[in-house]
Design an enzyme around this catalytic site. Structure first.
Site: not given
Ligand code: F6P
Length: 558
Positions: A211, A217, A277, A362
């Site tokens: 997102k 990661e 989520r 969460e």
């Molecule tokens: O773990 C925290 C979080 O912000 C989640 O709410 C989300 O699903 C995940 O990290 C991944 O975030 P992104 O889609 O921005 O990489």
């Protein structure tokens, strides 16, 4: 009475009911009411939610429904579907329902900058996704060396992994996959090393799902996969061509996607009114459609839309998400149970508990209320699970005989999608038996009689029998439906989504933010240089400093 005192009175009423002698006992409720199973089962089409094996009686149900009304749940539900900024700390709507509603539903969603036509945006992006899926499946879109894709690799974590992974697995395990779905979430290099051994780079389509497009990661893994692809396909294929042919992005962050080298035509977007989520209905679900086919993905959207309609329109007393939420409130706040176990008797739903862990914890793992003050009562229980029957051979001992009472959700499809009907009957027998055993238990006198009948000596009976007693009266809920397919999976997921939202509202917390994940991220960024430079500097507590030093020592870096 003011709204506040009505609400306080409703919570007090629950406490009073919970304090009745024998309030936790379930077996007498069945003895007292032959129609209990029917009365405490709610349905949506073929999906039944049996709440009868909980300690809720007529009075408790009325009190819980009163609580929902006193808390203004109708108003919250209306604001949710109106796209109001229910995520108050971020000033956003939580309008994932627009992603599965009919294109002409006219749903709108508030953001800090204004109001989106959520239905139109969702429909436009789904049309682009559908065309992309068709092109990949037909072989019109191919890898840089001209080969068709045989694998879709989704790189993402949290909501950008758990939902797509769970649903792809659920919808492809029985019938096989159009493209093999593979998922890379953990930054641990071992995860990619294992995948790299089984993937053919020339035939791998890579989706970078994030997102924010900033998650450490995911960006680390995306860079690793890009280097691996470029290395494998080069030097004949330049890296830019490899990325152009093999990568697509699923994100809200167009600038970061472009900076990574993915063209706008290969970016599928969504907006901030879709929480991570809740994003598997958005382009983040592209891997599901690529793996299981567009029709299966569409069926999942349709199933979720059916649950949305039901949640939005059904009376609370017959409303599956509301009833499920109220039972959870009873367990946590009246009975004091602090954990919730999810047992899907379906190997295809092996990742469902992992998905729910994020959705529930969460969303509702919060201790500060909407008013900014500490919440006055416990909120989200610890959620965990495994598929049945595997769970029976690991942690079910504790759930049957441990000191903690852990309510269980059993999930089962009546018809399998394989040709071994007896195996499915065995599976179902185990699911029903576990729930029955939790309810019925086995008394000391029953155990003693059984042991006597089996010829045991009196002193053996005295020594062993207490260990074989099951207290019973342990609560469970069963969700039973005809068959696991896109439609039932969509309904199941949306059932839990709305349950979580209802519980969050009743607990007076914001279910749609996740500030609790931030501190660890910030501290990791501070520790990384210490590990990289080979010094344990920085202002750490003495334990962390010593662990960093030991890490270096073990690596011979002192
Ligand atoms: O773990 C925290 C979080 O912000 C989640 O709410 C989300 O699903 C995940 O990290 C991944 O975030 P992104 O889609 O921005 O990489």
């Amino acid at each position: 009475m003011s709204d506040d005192s009505l609400l306080a009175e409703a919570w007090r009423r629950l406490a009073t009911l919970a304090a009745r002698p024998g309030a936790a006992n379930i077996r007498p409720l069945f003895a007292a009411d032959p129609g209990r199973a029917r009365r405490f089962t709610a349905t949506l089409d073929d999906m039944a939610l049996d709440l009868s094996k909980t300690a809720i009686d007529g009075e408790a149900l009325v009190a819980l429904l009163d609580l929902a009304h006193a808390a203004g749940l109708e108003g919250f539900r209306a604001r949710l579907f109106a796209g109001a900024p229910v995520n108050v700390t971020e000033g956003r709507a939580a309008m994932h329902m627009a992603l599965r509603a009919p294109a002409d539903a006219g749903l709108r969603a508030t953001l800090p900058g204004g109001i989106d036509d959520a239905s139109a945006l969702a429909a436009a992006e789904h049309a682009r996704m559908r065309a992309f899926v068709a092109d990949v499946h037909a072989g019109r879109l191919r890898g840089a060396t001209g080969q068709t894709f045989d694998t879709v690799l989704n790189i993402g974590i949290g909501g950008s992994d758990l939902g797509p992974r769970m649903a792809s697995e659920a919808l492809t395990l029985a019938h096989g996959a159009r493209l093999r779905p593979r998922f890379l979430s953990n930054v641990d290099g071992h995860a990619f090393a294992a995948l790299a051994r089984e993937l053919d780079p020339a035939r791998t389509l890579v989706l970078v799902a994030s997102k924010t497009f900033t998650t450490q990661e995911t960006m680390t893994n995306a860079a690793a996969v890009r280097a691996w692809l470029a290395g494998a396909l080069g030097p004949k294929v330049p890296e830019t061509e490899a990325v152009a042919a093999h990568f697509a992005a699923l994100s809200t962050n167009a600038a970061a996607v472009a900076a990574f080298g993915i063209a706008p035509a290969r970016m599928f977007g969504f907006r901030d009114w879709v929480g991570g989520r809740y994003s598997l209905w958005s382009p983040v679900g592209l891997s599901i459609a690529l793996a299981a086919g567009w029709d299966a993905f569409q069926a999942m959207l349709d199933g979720a839309a059916a649950m949305d309609r039901h949640f939005r329109t059904a009376d609370f007393a017959a409303n599956l998400p509301v009833l499920m939420a109220l039972v959870g409130i009873w367990h946590v706040n009246a009975m004091g149970h602090r954990a919730q176990c999810i047992l899907a008797y379906d190997a295809r739903l092996a990742r469902f508990p992992a998905y729910l862990q994020q959705l529930e914890m969460e969303s509702n793992g919060k201790s500060v209320g909407l008013d900014g003050r500490p919440v006055p009562r416990p909120t989200c229980p610890v959620v965990f699970g495994e598929p049945g029957t595997d769970a029976q051979h690991s942690f079910m001992q504790l759930i049957h005989q441990g000191t903690a009472v852990v309510p269980v959700d059993f999930i089962l499809a009546a018809e399998p999608d394989h040709d071994r009907p007896q195996a499915h009957r065995i599976l179902a027998a185990n699911a029903f038996a576990q729930a029955e055993a939790l309810l019925a238990g086995r008394s000391l006198s029953q155990v003693e009689a059984e042991m006597r009948a089996a010829g045991a000596e009196a002193d053996t009976i005295a020594a062993i029998a207490p260990h074989r007693v099951f207290a019973g009266n342990r609560p469970s809920t069963t969700i039973l439906f005809r068959r696991l397919d896109g439609n039932s999976l969509g309904r199941l997921i949306a059932l839990y989504e709305h349950k979580v939202a209802v519980q969050g509202w009743l607990w007076g917390i914001n279910s749609f933010d996740q500030w609790g994940v931030e501190l660890g991220k910030a501290l990791a960024a501070g520790i990384l240089p210490d590990l990289t430079k080979g010094t344990a500097g920085g202002a750490h507590d003495s334990s962390t400093a010593a662990l960093i030093a030991r890490f270096h020592a073990l690596r011979g870096e002192t």
